[in-house]
Motif scaffolding. Structure first.
Motif, PDB file in Angstrom:
ATOM      1  N   ALA A   1       0.854  -1.191   0.000  1.00 18.30           N
ATOM      2  CA  ALA A   1       0.000   0.000   0.000  1.00 18.30           C
ATOM      3  C   ALA A   1       0.888   1.237   0.000  1.00 18.30           C
ATOM      4  CB  ALA A   1      -0.906   0.003   1.222  1.00 18.30           C
ATOM      5  N   ILE A   2       0.503   2.230  -0.779  1.00 19.24           N
ATOM      6  CA  ILE A   2       1.276   3.467  -0.920  1.00 19.24           C
ATOM      7  C   ILE A   2       0.447   4.633  -0.386  1.00 19.24           C
ATOM      8  CG2 ILE A   2       2.522   4.973  -2.493  1.00 19.24           C
ATOM      9  CD1 ILE A   2       3.624   2.172  -2.485  1.00 19.24           C
ATOM     10  N   ARG A   3       1.034   5.388   0.534  1.00 16.48           N
ATOM     11  CA  ARG A   3       0.411   6.619   1.030  1.00 16.48           C
ATOM     12  C   ARG A   3       1.414   7.757   0.882  1.00 16.48           C
ATOM     13  NH1 ARG A   3      -1.383   2.554   4.448  1.00 16.48           N
ATOM     14  NH2 ARG A   3       0.478   2.759   5.773  1.00 16.48           N
ATOM     15  N   VAL A   4       0.917   8.977   0.798  1.00 11.60           N
ATOM     16  CA  VAL A   4       1.778  10.138   0.574  1.00 11.60           C
ATOM     17  C   VAL A   4       1.454  11.226   1.586  1.00 11.60           C
ATOM     18  CG1 VAL A   4       2.540  11.876  -1.083  1.00 11.60           C
ATOM     19  CG2 VAL A   4       1.883   9.606  -1.895  1.00 11.60           C
ATOM     20  N   SER A   5       2.506  11.846   2.131  1.00  9.73           N
ATOM     21  CA  SER A   5       2.358  12.988   3.040  1.00  9.73           C
ATOM     22  C   SER A   5       3.051  14.202   2.428  1.00  9.73           C
ATOM     23  CB  SER A   5       2.966  12.686   4.407  1.00  9.73           C
ATOM     24  OG  SER A   5       2.327  11.591   5.029  1.00  9.73           O
ATOM     25  N   ASP A   6       2.542  15.384   2.737  1.00  7.20           N
ATOM     26  CA  ASP A   6       3.158  16.590   2.201  1.00  7.20           C
ATOM     27  C   ASP A   6       4.393  16.980   2.998  1.00  7.20           C
ATOM     28  OD1 ASP A   6       2.292  17.836   4.545  1.00  7.20           O
ATOM     29  OD2 ASP A   6       0.581  18.810   3.592  1.00  7.20           O
TER      30      ASP A   6
ATOM     31  N   ALA B   1      -8.152   8.926  -3.330  1.00 12.63           N
ATOM     32  CA  ALA B   1      -8.164   7.904  -2.285  1.00 12.63           C
ATOM     33  C   ALA B   1      -7.059   8.231  -1.293  1.00 12.63           C
ATOM     34  CB  ALA B   1      -7.954   6.514  -2.889  1.00 12.63           C
ATOM     35  N   SER B   2      -7.124   7.627  -0.119  1.00  9.83           N
ATOM     36  CA  SER B   2      -6.090   7.860   0.887  1.00  9.83           C
ATOM     37  C   SER B   2      -4.857   7.009   0.641  1.00  9.83           C
ATOM     38  CB  SER B   2      -6.652   7.576   2.286  1.00  9.83           C
ATOM     39  OG  SER B   2      -7.101   6.223   2.370  1.00  9.83           O
ATOM     40  N   GLU B   3      -4.991   5.926  -0.148  1.00 10.06           N
ATOM     41  CA  GLU B   3      -3.846   5.090  -0.486  1.00 10.06           C
ATOM     42  C   GLU B   3      -4.090   4.406  -1.809  1.00 10.06           C
ATOM     43  OE1 GLU B   3      -3.761   2.261   2.802  1.00 10.06           O
ATOM     44  OE2 GLU B   3      -4.602   0.720   1.504  1.00 10.06           O
ATOM     45  N   VAL B   4      -3.004   3.918  -2.417  1.00 11.14           N
ATOM     46  CA  VAL B   4      -3.104   3.179  -3.670  1.00 11.14           C
ATOM     47  C   VAL B   4      -2.273   1.914  -3.546  1.00 11.14           C
ATOM     48  CG1 VAL B   4      -3.432   5.272  -5.025  1.00 11.14           C
ATOM     49  CG2 VAL B   4      -1.133   4.367  -4.716  1.00 11.14           C
ATOM     50  N   ARG B   5      -2.513   1.002  -4.459  1.00 13.97           N
ATOM     51  CA  ARG B   5      -1.723  -0.236  -4.526  1.00 13.97           C
ATOM     52  C   ARG B   5      -1.249  -0.431  -5.956  1.00 13.97           C
ATOM     53  NH1 ARG B   5      -2.134  -3.507  -0.023  1.00 13.97           N
ATOM     54  NH2 ARG B   5      -3.691  -2.806   1.511  1.00 13.97           N
ATOM     55  N   GLY B   6      -0.039  -0.976  -6.091  1.00 13.74           N
ATOM     56  CA  GLY B   6       0.502  -1.229  -7.414  1.00 13.74           C
ATOM     57  C   GLY B   6      -0.261  -2.322  -8.127  1.00 13.74           C
TER      58      GLY B   6
ATOM     59  N   GLY C   1       3.228   1.179 -10.368  1.00  8.24           N
ATOM     60  CA  GLY C   1       2.048   2.014 -10.325  1.00  8.24           C
ATOM     61  C   GLY C   1       2.370   3.461 -10.612  1.00  8.24           C
ATOM     62  N   GLU C   2       1.318   4.263 -10.741  1.00 10.03           N
ATOM     63  CA  GLU C   2       1.440   5.697 -10.956  1.00 10.03           C
ATOM     64  C   GLU C   2       0.460   6.421 -10.041  1.00 10.03           C
ATOM     65  OE1 GLU C   2       2.726   6.190 -15.634  1.00 10.03           O
ATOM     66  OE2 GLU C   2       0.591   6.065 -15.143  1.00 10.03           O
TER      67      GLU C   2
ATOM     68  N   ARG D   1       8.609  18.553  -2.440  1.00  9.49           N
ATOM     69  CA  ARG D   1       9.142  17.477  -1.614  1.00  9.49           C
ATOM     70  C   ARG D   1       8.007  16.779  -0.874  1.00  9.49           C
ATOM     71  NH1 ARG D   1      14.649  20.040   1.112  1.00  9.49           N
ATOM     72  NH2 ARG D   1      15.773  20.372  -0.860  1.00  9.49           N
ATOM     73  N   LEU D   2       8.009  15.450  -0.942  1.00  7.90           N
ATOM     74  CA  LEU D   2       6.956  14.648  -0.336  1.00  7.90           C
ATOM     75  C   LEU D   2       7.583  13.475   0.409  1.00  7.90           C
ATOM     76  CD1 LEU D   2       4.668  14.439  -3.501  1.00  7.90           C
ATOM     77  CD2 LEU D   2       4.379  16.017  -1.584  1.00  7.90           C
ATOM     78  N   THR D   3       6.769  12.803   1.205  1.00  6.52           N
ATOM     79  CA  THR D   3       7.186  11.563   1.852  1.00  6.52           C
ATOM     80  C   THR D   3       6.224  10.461   1.437  1.00  6.52           C
ATOM     81  OG1 THR D   3       8.085  12.725   3.784  1.00  6.52           O
ATOM     82  CG2 THR D   3       7.595  10.377   4.044  1.00  6.52           C
ATOM     83  N   VAL D   4       6.778   9.355   0.950  1.00  3.86           N
ATOM     84  CA  VAL D   4       5.975   8.219   0.514  1.00  3.86           C
ATOM     85  C   VAL D   4       6.098   7.111   1.551  1.00  3.86           C
ATOM     86  CG1 VAL D   4       5.642   6.479  -1.270  1.00  3.86           C
ATOM     87  CG2 VAL D   4       6.304   8.814  -1.903  1.00  3.86           C
ATOM     88  N   GLN D   5       4.962   6.661   2.081  1.00  2.00           N
ATOM     89  CA  GLN D   5       4.938   5.541   3.025  1.00  2.00           C
ATOM     90  C   GLN D   5       4.526   4.267   2.277  1.00  2.00           C
ATOM     91  OE1 GLN D   5       2.531   8.240   4.092  1.00  2.00           O
ATOM     92  NE2 GLN D   5       4.247   9.378   4.928  1.00  2.00           N
ATOM     93  N   VAL D   6       5.322   3.226   2.444  1.00  2.00           N
ATOM     94  CA  VAL D   6       5.063   1.957   1.772  1.00  2.00           C
ATOM     95  C   VAL D   6       4.882   0.880   2.829  1.00  2.00           C
ATOM     96  CG1 VAL D   6       5.888   0.297   0.068  1.00  2.00           C
ATOM     97  CG2 VAL D   6       6.516   2.711  -0.143  1.00  2.00           C
ATOM     98  N   GLU D   7       3.788   0.115   2.739  1.00  2.00           N
ATOM     99  CA  GLU D   7       3.480  -0.916   3.728  1.00  2.00           C
ATOM    100  C   GLU D   7       3.020  -2.177   3.008  1.00  2.00           C
ATOM    101  OE1 GLU D   7       0.493  -1.735   7.536  1.00  2.00           O
ATOM    102  OE2 GLU D   7       0.334   0.119   6.374  1.00  2.00           O
TER     103      GLU D   7
END
Length: 219
Positions: free
Chosen positions: A136-141, A157-162, A168-169, A177-183
């Protein structure tokens, strides 16, 4: 606006006078500009999202379209209560501004929209071709606030999946500048991404979990 009045049959004229402040309610006034160049954005949409009366977690809002060569606008008819003002324009990432007006009146609200960018990514283990398809991919500013993101050209959406390839895109992100959280269900990692760098849209960002150890049961 609504009103109630008693009238009698006849030829007498009935004059109805609205109090301007109560008709306008809360008014936001300002300018929408390009955050990079400072130039005005001539066409944009503003949606004031407010909680529905008597409900929780449910918001309502009517999109208002504006066209102005100098980027100015006047948004009226907002209730005097907390409101999320969403601003969107073609070629820019959506902006969300929280305001809490307590009384009727005019409030200044200038908005700087960041040009949009697309994040192309691949999730792997240790940078190899072993892909994490369920990640699962989430992004923070830049301030660490979670962002609503676009897994496709439309919708958020609040998250995406490849996809099944692990790739994925994500569309409509700010070129900043962003932070990507991967779980992946067992592990979670954060990766800094700078989409303001020229050419960053043309590369595939690799988010690697490293050589992960599967959780072990204790003896």
């Amino acid at each position: 606006a609504t009103f109630a009045a008693e009238v009698t049959a006849g030829d007498d004229e009935v004059e109805i006078v609205f109090e301007r402040a109560r008709f306008d309610k809360v008014v936001f006034r300002g300018t929408v500009t390009n955050a990079v160049t400072g130039e005005p954005v001539p066409a944009f949409t503003m949606t004031p999202m407010q909680q529905r009366y008597g409900t929780r977690g449910s918001s309502r809002g009517v999109p208002r379209k504006f066209e102005s060569s100098d980027g100015t606008y006047r948004l009226f008819g907002v209730d005097p209560a907390p409101v999320d003002v969403w601003v969107s324009a073609e070629g820019y990432a959506d902006a969300r501004i929280l305001r809490e007006p307590e009384t009727f009146g005019e409030y200044a609200l200038d908005v700087a929209l960041v040009p949009e960018a697309t994040l192309r990514y691949r999730v792997t283990v240790d940078g190899e071709d072993e892909l994490r398809r369920s990640a699962a991919i989430r992004v923070s500013d830049a301030d660490g606030a979670p962002m609503m993101i676009r897994p496709s050209a439309t919708g958020t959406a609040s998250e995406v999946r490849g996809d099944r390839s692990g790739r994925g895109e994500i569309f409509g992100l700010p070129a900043s500048r962003l932070t990507v959280q991967v779980e992946d269900g067992r592990h979670e990692r954060e990766f800094p991404v700078d989409l303001s760098i020229p050419g960053s849209e043309d590369i595939e960002h690799v988010f690697s979990f490293g050589a992960l150890q599967e959780p072990q049961r204790g003896d």
